[in-house]
Design a protein around this motif. Structure first.
Motif, PDB file in Angstrom:
ATOM      1  N   MET A 178     -78.962  -6.192  21.779  1.00  0.00           N
ATOM      2  CA  MET A 178     -79.005  -7.433  21.032  1.00  0.00           C
ATOM      3  C   MET A 178     -77.576  -7.954  20.909  1.00  0.00           C
ATOM      4  SD  MET A 178     -80.434  -8.040  17.144  1.00  0.00           S
ATOM      5  CE  MET A 178     -82.080  -8.512  17.652  1.00  0.00           C
ATOM      6  N   THR A 179     -77.406  -9.175  21.314  1.00  0.00           N
ATOM      7  CA  THR A 179     -76.083  -9.788  21.252  1.00  0.00           C
ATOM      8  C   THR A 179     -75.802 -10.271  19.825  1.00  0.00           C
ATOM      9  OG1 THR A 179     -76.862 -12.024  21.718  1.00  0.00           O
ATOM     10  CG2 THR A 179     -76.353 -10.621  23.630  1.00  0.00           C
ATOM     11  N   PRO A 180     -74.538 -10.528  19.515  1.00  0.00           N
ATOM     12  CA  PRO A 180     -74.238 -11.100  18.203  1.00  0.00           C
ATOM     13  C   PRO A 180     -74.980 -12.425  17.969  1.00  0.00           C
ATOM     14  CG  PRO A 180     -72.233 -10.282  19.199  1.00  0.00           C
ATOM     15  CD  PRO A 180     -73.316 -10.189  20.242  1.00  0.00           C
ATOM     16  N   THR A 181     -75.116 -13.230  19.004  1.00  0.00           N
ATOM     17  CA  THR A 181     -75.842 -14.498  18.872  1.00  0.00           C
ATOM     18  C   THR A 181     -77.305 -14.248  18.541  1.00  0.00           C
ATOM     19  OG1 THR A 181     -74.329 -15.593  20.397  1.00  0.00           O
ATOM     20  CG2 THR A 181     -76.483 -16.628  20.081  1.00  0.00           C
ATOM     21  N   GLU A 182     -77.939 -13.303  19.206  1.00  0.00           N
ATOM     22  CA  GLU A 182     -79.339 -12.970  18.926  1.00  0.00           C
ATOM     23  C   GLU A 182     -79.487 -12.428  17.501  1.00  0.00           C
ATOM     24  OE1 GLU A 182     -80.891 -11.755  23.388  1.00  0.00           O
ATOM     25  OE2 GLU A 182     -79.786 -10.276  22.199  1.00  0.00           O
ATOM     26  N   TYR A 183     -78.527 -11.630  17.079  1.00  0.00           N
ATOM     27  CA  TYR A 183     -78.523 -11.083  15.722  1.00  0.00           C
ATOM     28  C   TYR A 183     -78.472 -12.222  14.704  1.00  0.00           C
ATOM     29  CZ  TYR A 183     -76.865  -8.418  11.655  1.00  0.00           C
ATOM     30  OH  TYR A 183     -76.715  -7.864  10.403  1.00  0.00           O
ATOM     31  N   LYS A 184     -77.562 -13.163  14.913  1.00  0.00           N
ATOM     32  CA  LYS A 184     -77.422 -14.320  14.013  1.00  0.00           C
ATOM     33  C   LYS A 184     -78.686 -15.177  14.025  1.00  0.00           C
ATOM     34  CE  LYS A 184     -72.538 -14.487  15.078  1.00  0.00           C
ATOM     35  NZ  LYS A 184     -71.495 -15.202  15.819  1.00  0.00           N
ATOM     36  N   GLN A 185     -79.243 -15.397  15.206  1.00  0.00           N
ATOM     37  CA  GLN A 185     -80.466 -16.207  15.313  1.00  0.00           C
ATOM     38  C   GLN A 185     -81.627 -15.554  14.579  1.00  0.00           C
ATOM     39  OE1 GLN A 185     -80.716 -16.584  19.591  1.00  0.00           O
ATOM     40  NE2 GLN A 185     -79.579 -18.526  19.596  1.00  0.00           N
ATOM     41  N   ALA A 186     -81.733 -14.240  14.663  1.00  0.00           N
ATOM     42  CA  ALA A 186     -82.798 -13.521  13.965  1.00  0.00           C
ATOM     43  C   ALA A 186     -82.634 -13.655  12.456  1.00  0.00           C
ATOM     44  CB  ALA A 186     -82.793 -12.047  14.372  1.00  0.00           C
ATOM     45  N   GLN A 187     -81.410 -13.544  11.997  1.00  0.00           N
ATOM     46  CA  GLN A 187     -81.144 -13.676  10.564  1.00  0.00           C
ATOM     47  C   GLN A 187     -81.578 -15.061  10.077  1.00  0.00           C
ATOM     48  OE1 GLN A 187     -77.017 -13.106   9.535  1.00  0.00           O
ATOM     49  NE2 GLN A 187     -77.427 -13.164   7.354  1.00  0.00           N
ATOM     50  N   ILE A 188     -81.282 -16.082  10.849  1.00  0.00           N
ATOM     51  CA  ILE A 188     -81.683 -17.446  10.492  1.00  0.00           C
ATOM     52  C   ILE A 188     -83.195 -17.594  10.568  1.00  0.00           C
ATOM     53  CG2 ILE A 188     -81.579 -19.861  11.257  1.00  0.00           C
ATOM     54  CD1 ILE A 188     -78.632 -19.203  12.136  1.00  0.00           C
ATOM     55  N   ALA A 189     -83.797 -17.116  11.662  1.00  0.00           N
ATOM     56  CA  ALA A 189     -85.247 -17.248  11.860  1.00  0.00           C
ATOM     57  C   ALA A 189     -86.038 -16.566  10.749  1.00  0.00           C
ATOM     58  CB  ALA A 189     -85.642 -16.673  13.218  1.00  0.00           C
ATOM     59  N   LEU A 190     -85.489 -15.500  10.217  1.00  0.00           N
ATOM     60  CA  LEU A 190     -86.184 -14.761   9.168  1.00  0.00           C
ATOM     61  C   LEU A 190     -85.842 -15.269   7.762  1.00  0.00           C
ATOM     62  CD1 LEU A 190     -85.893 -11.241  10.790  1.00  0.00           C
ATOM     63  CD2 LEU A 190     -87.999 -12.552  10.446  1.00  0.00           C
ATOM     64  N   GLY A 191     -85.055 -16.343   7.704  1.00  0.00           N
ATOM     65  CA  GLY A 191     -84.766 -16.976   6.424  1.00  0.00           C
ATOM     66  C   GLY A 191     -83.695 -16.310   5.589  1.00  0.00           C
ATOM     67  N   PHE A 192     -82.824 -15.552   6.229  1.00  0.00           N
ATOM     68  CA  PHE A 192     -81.775 -14.841   5.498  1.00  0.00           C
ATOM     69  C   PHE A 192     -80.382 -15.382   5.792  1.00  0.00           C
ATOM     70  CE2 PHE A 192     -85.106 -11.537   5.603  1.00  0.00           C
ATOM     71  CZ  PHE A 192     -85.141 -11.189   4.268  1.00  0.00           C
ATOM     72  N   HIS A 193     -80.275 -16.644   6.151  1.00  0.00           N
ATOM     73  CA  HIS A 193     -78.947 -17.203   6.406  1.00  0.00           C
ATOM     74  C   HIS A 193     -78.389 -17.794   5.117  1.00  0.00           C
ATOM     75  CE1 HIS A 193     -81.689 -20.563   6.852  1.00  0.00           C
ATOM     76  NE2 HIS A 193     -80.687 -21.391   6.691  1.00  0.00           N
ATOM     77  N   GLY A 194     -77.111 -17.823   5.047  1.00  0.00           N
ATOM     78  CA  GLY A 194     -76.441 -18.310   3.846  1.00  0.00           C
ATOM     79  C   GLY A 194     -75.952 -17.155   2.996  1.00  0.00           C
TER      80      GLY A 194
END
Length: 72
Positions: A1-17
């Motif tokens: 999993m790339t850092p970009t995929e990791y960040k995208q997953a965090q956003i997709a799962l509603g845990f960004h911010g």
């Protein structure tokens, strides 16, 4: 999993911010230090964390599909 995929997953799962970071860390069972390393690419995401993220994304997808079916 790339850092970009990791960040995208965090956003997709509603845990960004910043205010949702604690929930993300708790959900994955990781420290903030580990998160920063995965996020920046300093350290690769371990297979166990990657599998957990994949499972959470799949659950989210199934819930979304189920909600779409129940609305028709």
């Amino acid at each position: 999993m790339t850092p970009t995929e990791y960040k995208q997953a965090q956003i997709a799962l509603g845990f960004h911010g910043r205010n949702k970071l604690a929930g993300w860390l708790d959900t994955l069972g990781i420290s903030e230090s580990s998160h920063k390393k995965y996020h920046s690419g300093i350290r690769p995401v371990p297979p166990t964390v990657e599998r957990l993220i994949s499972a959470l994304l799949r659950i989210r997808q199934l819930e979304s599909e189920n909600n779409a079916r129940s609305k028709t």
